[in-house]
Motif scaffolding. Sequence first.
Motif, PDB file in Angstrom:
ATOM      1  N   TYR A 114      -9.318  -2.291  -1.247  1.00  0.00           N
ATOM      2  CA  TYR A 114      -8.320  -1.411  -0.319  1.00  0.00           C
ATOM      3  C   TYR A 114      -7.173  -0.126  -0.785  1.00  0.00           C
ATOM      4  CZ  TYR A 114     -10.610  -3.138   3.545  1.00  0.00           C
ATOM      5  OH  TYR A 114     -11.006  -3.965   4.849  1.00  0.00           O
ATOM      6  N   GLY A 115      -7.586  -0.635  -2.796  1.00  0.00           N
ATOM      7  CA  GLY A 115      -7.019  -0.138  -3.879  1.00  0.00           C
ATOM      8  C   GLY A 115      -5.549  -0.168  -4.046  1.00  0.00           C
ATOM      9  N   ILE A 116      -4.641  -0.965  -2.830  1.00  0.00           N
ATOM     10  CA  ILE A 116      -4.116  -1.827  -2.575  1.00  0.00           C
ATOM     11  C   ILE A 116      -3.222  -2.785  -3.757  1.00  0.00           C
ATOM     12  CG2 ILE A 116      -3.433  -1.016  -0.762  1.00  0.00           C
ATOM     13  CD1 ILE A 116      -4.081  -4.280   0.114  1.00  0.00           C
ATOM     14  N   GLY A 129       1.094  -1.301  -0.148  1.00  0.00           N
ATOM     15  CA  GLY A 129      -0.115   0.175  -0.081  1.00  0.00           C
ATOM     16  C   GLY A 129       0.749   1.187  -0.180  1.00  0.00           C
ATOM     17  N   LYS A 130       0.163   2.219   0.772  1.00  0.00           N
ATOM     18  CA  LYS A 130       1.279   3.199   1.258  1.00  0.00           C
ATOM     19  C   LYS A 130       0.849   3.648   2.664  1.00  0.00           C
ATOM     20  CE  LYS A 130       1.233   8.562  -0.850  1.00  0.00           C
ATOM     21  NZ  LYS A 130       0.324   9.404  -1.107  1.00  0.00           N
ATOM     22  N   SER A 131       2.770   4.062   2.724  1.00  0.00           N
ATOM     23  CA  SER A 131       2.994   4.481   4.728  1.00  0.00           C
ATOM     24  C   SER A 131       2.488   5.738   4.816  1.00  0.00           C
ATOM     25  CB  SER A 131       3.937   4.343   4.976  1.00  0.00           C
ATOM     26  OG  SER A 131       5.313   5.132   4.070  1.00  0.00           O
ATOM     27  N   GLY A 132       2.168   5.877   5.611  1.00  0.00           N
ATOM     28  CA  GLY A 132       1.782   7.903   6.352  1.00  0.00           C
ATOM     29  C   GLY A 132       2.109   7.419   7.390  1.00  0.00           C
ATOM     30  N   HIS A 133       1.830   9.363   7.755  1.00  0.00           N
ATOM     31  CA  HIS A 133       1.326   9.299   9.108  1.00  0.00           C
ATOM     32  C   HIS A 133       0.229   9.030  10.050  1.00  0.00           C
ATOM     33  CE1 HIS A 133       1.721  11.657  13.066  1.00  0.00           C
ATOM     34  NE2 HIS A 133       2.705  12.460  12.604  1.00  0.00           N
ATOM     35  N   HIS A 181       3.672  -1.593   3.540  1.00  0.00           N
ATOM     36  CA  HIS A 181       4.055  -3.046   3.626  1.00  0.00           C
ATOM     37  C   HIS A 181       3.631  -4.267   4.807  1.00  0.00           C
ATOM     38  CE1 HIS A 181       6.884  -6.960   3.456  1.00  0.00           C
ATOM     39  NE2 HIS A 181       5.257  -7.396   1.878  1.00  0.00           N
ATOM     40  N   ALA A 182       2.601  -4.998   4.139  1.00  0.00           N
ATOM     41  CA  ALA A 182       2.698  -6.019   5.257  1.00  0.00           C
ATOM     42  C   ALA A 182       2.774  -7.670   4.562  1.00  0.00           C
ATOM     43  CB  ALA A 182       0.910  -6.271   5.686  1.00  0.00           C
ATOM     44  N   LYS A 186      -4.205   9.990   3.505  1.00  0.00           N
ATOM     45  CA  LYS A 186      -3.057  10.389   3.060  1.00  0.00           C
ATOM     46  C   LYS A 186      -2.150   8.475   2.235  1.00  0.00           C
ATOM     47  CE  LYS A 186      -2.734  15.230   3.435  1.00  0.00           C
ATOM     48  NZ  LYS A 186      -2.262  16.114   3.992  1.00  0.00           N
ATOM     49  N   ALA A 187      -2.571   7.946   2.761  1.00  0.00           N
ATOM     50  CA  ALA A 187      -2.511   6.351   3.210  1.00  0.00           C
ATOM     51  C   ALA A 187      -2.792   5.431   2.591  1.00  0.00           C
ATOM     52  CB  ALA A 187      -1.832   6.222   3.838  1.00  0.00           C
ATOM     53  N   GLN A 188      -2.681   4.545   2.343  1.00  0.00           N
ATOM     54  CA  GLN A 188      -3.337   2.579   2.326  1.00  0.00           C
ATOM     55  C   GLN A 188      -2.743   1.862   3.341  1.00  0.00           C
ATOM     56  OE1 GLN A 188      -1.597   2.661  -1.700  1.00  0.00           O
ATOM     57  NE2 GLN A 188      -3.747   2.925  -2.743  1.00  0.00           N
TER      58      GLN A 188
END
Length: 381
Positions: free
Chosen positions: A280-282, A189-193, A247-248, A199-201
């Motif tokens: 989830y758009g990932i 996905g996308k990491s974020g705060h 990431h998982a 703004k993240a996935q």
Amino acid sequence: MLKEADLIAIRRHLHQIPELALHEFQTQAYLLSVIKQLPQDWLTIRTSKELPTMIMVKVQGQKPKRTIGYRADIDALPVTEATGLAFSSQHPGVMHACGHDLHMTVALGILSYFSEHQPQDNLIFFFQPAEEAESGGKKAYELGLFTGDWQIDEFYGLHDNPNLPAGAIGCRQGTLFAGTTEVNIDLWGKSGHAAFPQKAQDTVVASAALIMQVQTIISREINPIEAGVITLGKIRAGSIRNVIAGHARIEGTIRGLTQTMIEELDQKLQAVCDGIALSYGIKVELELNQGGYWPVENNPLLTQKFIDYMSTNPEVEYVETPPAMTGEDFGYLLAKIPGTMFWLGVADTHQLHSAEFNPSEQAIMPGITAIIGFLQARMAQ
């Protein structure tokens, strides 16, 4: 023929020198030393550069109508032994915790008998490396080791069973062992705060949804009277509490009693992964690795002959056993060559793969006698 005291000494020596898959060089050398001490009149010994720790021994039959194969696996497990035996493993962190030392010993006992009593049919003994890992049976088959003069018409092999009395023979029609597939799932996905989830996935949330959705495959998509298991036993994601994981990774296993079931579960797991990726758009990547660990599906005709012999022989304690969800790479060979796998009881309170596992040596001679008797009966048919 090797006597019981000889066979016990052989088993104990093998128990002290366990080796992991494809590294069974000391084991192979010892097996060859024993085999070469047997009468060689009808024996041909074969090794392979491509599968360097395997051994095949052909016993030429008097008037062969068929070639019967007998397989014994020779590798060990990465387990630190805790039996306290005087003949414990001399190799730190490696142990015959699955009883392959006893498997080899029984095979040598059978081979020693037929080296002195020429069989009617050809016999091929296959001392197989890499059962516990690396799919040694599949490697041997794909290398063409069972072709030409070494072609096998029907194949037999045993596995020791701590839950049966020492020397008892267990078998069943259908599947003896499940097939297994390793499952690896990566979610990208996308990491974020943590304060700005929009703004993240978030792959942790996606992983949770995937894990829960997978539970419905067995409970709602598989016939309840058929057997299958999906276990997701490991998950890893994230690095700190206030960062959304980009990431998982999930790791697990699939078990099924038929190859058809295994393939159906593979497809349904892929469908869940595809759905989670869309929802989830990932990106979700599914890796499935079955190797040679197919279900051990016994041949109906040959297994009935085996059961008929064992169950009517007054000197054999025969037990009809349920299928087990543990894996065994003999299943791949039985998918290519008809045959039967069966249990040999070893009466231990500790289970297979445990650090305390110590199969009863009282099983060795009854096992050898029962198998020799069956092979002779089969060759007379």
